[in-house]
Design an enzyme around this catalytic site. Structure first.
Site, mmCIF file in Angstrom:
data_model
loop_
_atom_site.group_PDB
_atom_site.id
_atom_site.type_symbol
_atom_site.label_atom_id
_atom_site.label_comp_id
_atom_site.label_asym_id
_atom_site.label_seq_id
_atom_site.Cartn_x
_atom_site.Cartn_y
_atom_site.Cartn_z
ATOM 1 N N CYS A 188 8.950 2.180 -3.349
ATOM 2 C CA CYS A 188 7.281 1.634 -3.060
ATOM 3 C C CYS A 188 7.222 0.084 -2.463
ATOM 4 O O CYS A 188 6.457 -0.003 -2.129
ATOM 5 C CB CYS A 188 6.435 1.808 -4.441
ATOM 6 S SG CYS A 188 7.277 1.165 -5.994
ATOM 7 N N HIS A 233 1.330 -3.390 -4.479
ATOM 8 C CA HIS A 233 2.492 -4.574 -4.492
ATOM 9 C C HIS A 233 2.091 -5.245 -3.474
ATOM 10 O O HIS A 233 2.249 -5.091 -2.359
ATOM 11 C CB HIS A 233 3.648 -3.332 -4.273
ATOM 12 C CG HIS A 233 4.438 -2.808 -5.382
ATOM 13 N ND1 HIS A 233 3.679 -2.653 -6.491
ATOM 14 C CD2 HIS A 233 5.327 -1.813 -5.308
ATOM 15 C CE1 HIS A 233 4.547 -1.631 -7.350
ATOM 16 N NE2 HIS A 233 5.444 -1.375 -6.834
#
Lengths: 353, 353, 353, 353
Positions: free
Chosen positions: A154, A247
């Site tokens: 990710c 993120h």
């Protein structure tokens, strides 16, 4: 895909955080529908809604049809040609291999096979030519339909999306990246509140090597002997922060060829590699560049393009390397379930499914 | 200081976040006691406890003696030889100059005079020789006792503490630093909860240039014409995170001379520059090195050595530069009020106060 | 206790969140020292520091002597006369019984024996006369030294501390309480960050009945046949909030006898039931009343009196019942480890240990 | 409204938190479009996008047409028949009166006129008959089109939605409510992060009386002399918690007539007072009852029905009063901008606009 009947798909690891996202994102998907769900043996035999119980943590409700599906156990025979996998790494290696060898196309978010020489590690906007590797997998022999395809970690995927246009235009030599990663990346229950409330944890097991290795495979060149590493030196420092989804990362880059700020911005803004492909999950604007001083921010920008877009900002000179910027992406959509779905879409588009 | 009578001190900007810390840290201080408090004109004339009201945000209560002090207004005559300043930058420049020219020694946490050529920007563990600059200030002529001394910005100080032993031993050539800064660094009310709950803001106005410029002054050499820049290239990316106290940062460093991991660790662990000086606020172990994978963390480590210690961890090779590590310090103690107090302690120790 | 040799104690469940607090609070305790630690069988045989590993979540470090203690397994023979228990409820019932029947005095924070008719459920400020019940336990026959003593649940204890002076002075008839409970109350890993970041969970399994039942035992009268319920109707609604330490609660009370605001405040402020007992952990001011509109707050007030004080505020009329107020206490100190230690102190004081 | 041309509306206080929500919710509204924006004088004359600048805190972008609108200043002449007001209370009283007397229908979220005898305080699901009061306002004389209509405070509205079906069916006698309120309720910058990170503040100025007074007006009966109070005793304790959006509350209720749990649930679930009215913002299911033990939760449930639905859960007996439950609603949508829009929709539906 126009005119084709919808394709049934199965979800491996269906009760986990990413498994739930698969189910959410595939509700109303124009090409795929969830026909089978597989989970650990203590869930097997239950209806999905019972199996997942209070661990369903999304703000939308479980789609009615999926709620009633009977959960299959590990290794149970499945009939869907496509399986999306978010299996735990402790079992993903073997189970994905098992299903691929039984003729299923496995689009996996698990880390186990990402670095296998003949398993493509794909971001459609970046290296869709790597998909060809599937043909070299043993599963594909004698017209076998099975295969394994993976999407990156990710945090890797967010960074590589941002690096790809720079690498294509100027060559990336080295990168120093510091991440601010959301807790949903660790699954459920995952990160304890005692560790993260009002705190930052400067370590995520296994994350830094993933960013360093996966980047070089994705940006590498497909050759006769598999993927040739892109030769980029990556130095990653990964942190968990008290953010639910998204993120964020501060990235400094050294390029192989000189570029002006205008050229850098033009490369990024002109990055529309899928614009002629009618893939349902592909964002119209894969990388959006913000001009404001204080963007991107997880809370404000993570859901852009239904969570499939990467947002960058603060593009400016780095006095030590060449350029630096901030990049943000949704870790369980663009960085996990959405990525695996987009990978399957491109397979369907080229007729491999 | 042994045997000397306690020295009365005044606090400029006494009602702000850092002003409160001064008052808290000076309660029971063996050398100094708070005798005067100055704040903005709307506070002037009130008792301190009324003036600060519900803005007192520390977990300890206002010391009784300070609570009753009558607040002085901007520029009012003061009698304390030492003034600690945490004035707002909009007024600090002029007011600090005013008090210095009236014979006060001003130990300031405000940014205004930090880069003045004859104002020392001091971390006692790092560059206490710079204090000598005070003697070159006009305030000191003809045996004047006045002067201005500053401490660095809260994120600079944490980084420079960690860099100092490396710079001394091997020379630092360049640094890439990404910060995770606590909201208390912005004062009160400061950062809105709507901006920071579950979020990260990748920008703090003015912070990155401060880290770049101040570092080179602090690590620079005192020469005839003032401070000669250390010539270190610093690239900073500053972020606000939902943490109350404690600035964490990921630091990558390029050294001028080669070093092994053992040498790097030895340099840092052996850093005890004040161990022979009996300064009350100096931490016994100014830099503590943690071996655990996941430290330092703001919540667990920020209060070490009463908030005056810097903690570093994850010291490891940086594949792009040479070494990388995490550093943490308390932003309103080591990075602000405690720093200014330690600066005054060293002045008292050498008899300048 | 003056002049007596320090008493060795053991900690049952020593690696958990409350077990850690026992160890922290007993460092430098004037009467007790930690001589033995017991934990689950996978920890047995290791040194404590290894056994607890990264689960040590307190901001102080593990005391050196405890770090080196070898961890005992479930049911292993122990030699300490006093055992502090924070065992998991799944094993506490049996193990506490086992150690009590082997002559140990068990001061337990676990819930298993709290409602046993002959087990005192004690808050020393409130019902120390209940301690006498120990003498009726089978462990005590024939001059046996064993016994079990419990302290209340973490939210009960905060509420009952606040109710006790009102009950004594006016009689409490009924209570409606809504809690805001910290995540440390659920242990480690306990509450998942995905459940609590930016969220409130309006349910804590088993908590509401505990508050309702325990309150009536603590405030009940000791009679020949055990404790007679206080007959207070309690309606509790328990919530988890994103706070690390400190249970806050909004309490509305109906009294049996009329009282004015002055009388209510006088009753609470005059509550000093232990002032003549030299117990090391007893707070000088067990209940502090704040006058400010916006207090108590967990962040600002939880650590008062080393976490052993309860703070109340906003005392005002309740238009539906009689009076309402806010109460706050530290859930792992006053509400757990500190409570059990104070209970043992009073036993030591009266010579029962 | 079918077949009618879209109605231009203006936003008073357009740059604030609620003003932004108006603009967001009215993008693509089938009946209304934003034609004018008014804000404080320092914004006047700028384009909206410049005026709001970085204070725009919603995750969607500013609609293009609104971005270009020139901001009007306080009291500037406007042409829209409907004005939505989220003016600051310091100016709302006078300005809303000004515009109403110039023929505008003002649908206001500000508190100033809520308790005026002839100003309806309306929740369309609850007391739409009160709208008739507008006709008694002086603005309406001689066929004037002007008028003022208000919606309740953000926490009142959530509670009253939940109480309304109980009041209708059984009569509500008294209520004790404890709130957990999101920080967006205080606007921007509003609540300082230093006050709320990892904390709870047990006080919101003015909030408790609002819940007590407004409830009785909304649930009161329209008579000849205005609204007759519902005669419900309300005891509110209001708290700010570290949640971005969504006010949760624990509610205990005493009814005038006995009811079984089945009857209570049937009353709430059968509450569909607007089901025959085609109002675009009216939720199909105004109150949703959850059966799970741990719902509603702000993070999971706040956006149900686009933020216009109220969710309740944990309906159970209260041992002190009669029934208790948890209720949740979106404070800036159902509790503010969405409420004012729904109020205007019902006016448009009945032809008053």
């Amino acid at each position: 895909m126009n005119g084709r009947a919808p394709i049934p798909v199965g979800i491996l690891g269906a009760t986990g955080t990413v498994g739930q996202r698969f189910i959410q994102l595939l509700e109303n998907h124009p090409w795929f529908y969830v026909d089978e769900v597989m989970a650990s043996d203590q869930s097997a035999g239950k209806n999905y809604v019972e199996a997942v119980g209070p661990r369903w943590k999304l703000t939308t409700r479980i789609p009615e049809k999926v709620a009633k599906l009977k959960v299959r156990g590990s290794g149970d025979p499945l009939r869907s040609p496509v399986l999306f996998s978010s299996l735990d790494a402790s079992v993903a290696g073997e189970l994905e291999h098992h299903y691929a060898s039984h003729g299923h196309l496995v689009s996996s978010n698990s880390r186990n096979h990402r670095l296998d020489p003949f398993v493509p590690l794909v971001i459609p906007e970046v290296n869709r030519d790597h998909i060809e590797l599937i043909g070299r997998q043993s599963f594909s022999k004698d017209n076998g339909r099975g295969g394994i395809l993976t999407n990156p970690n990710c945090s890797t995927i967010v960074m590589v999306m941002a690096l790809a246009p720079l690498h294509r235009a100027f060559g990336v030599k080295s990168v120093i990246v510091t991440t601010f990663q959301a807790t949903s990346g660790a699954g459920y229950p995952g990160v304890s509140s005692l560790d993260i409330l009002g705190n930052v944890v400067p370590y995520i097991p296994g994350e830094e090597p993933k960013m360093e290795l996966e980047t070089n495979k994705i940006l590498g060149k497909l050759g006769e002997h598999g993927i040739e590493s892109a030769g980029i030196t990556v130095s990653a420092s990964c942190h968990r922060v008290p953010v639910l989804d998204g993120h964020l990362m501060a990235v400094s880059v050294k390029l192989r060829r000189e570029a002006t700020l205008e050229q850098v911005l033009a490369a990024v803004k002109g990055f529309r590699p899928l614009q002629d492909l009618p893939l349902p999950s592909a964002p119209a604007e894969p990388i959006q560049v913000r001009d404001e001083d204080d963007r991107p921010q997880p809370r404000l920008d993570v859901d852009r393009s239904s969570g499939m877009g990467v947002t960058i900002g603060r593009v400016r000179e780095c006095p030590v390397l060449d350029w630096k910027f901030e990049a943000l992406g949704h870790n369980t959509i663009r960085g996990a379930a959405g990525a695996a779905i987009l990978n399957a879409e491109i397979l369907a588009h080229i007729g491999r499914i």
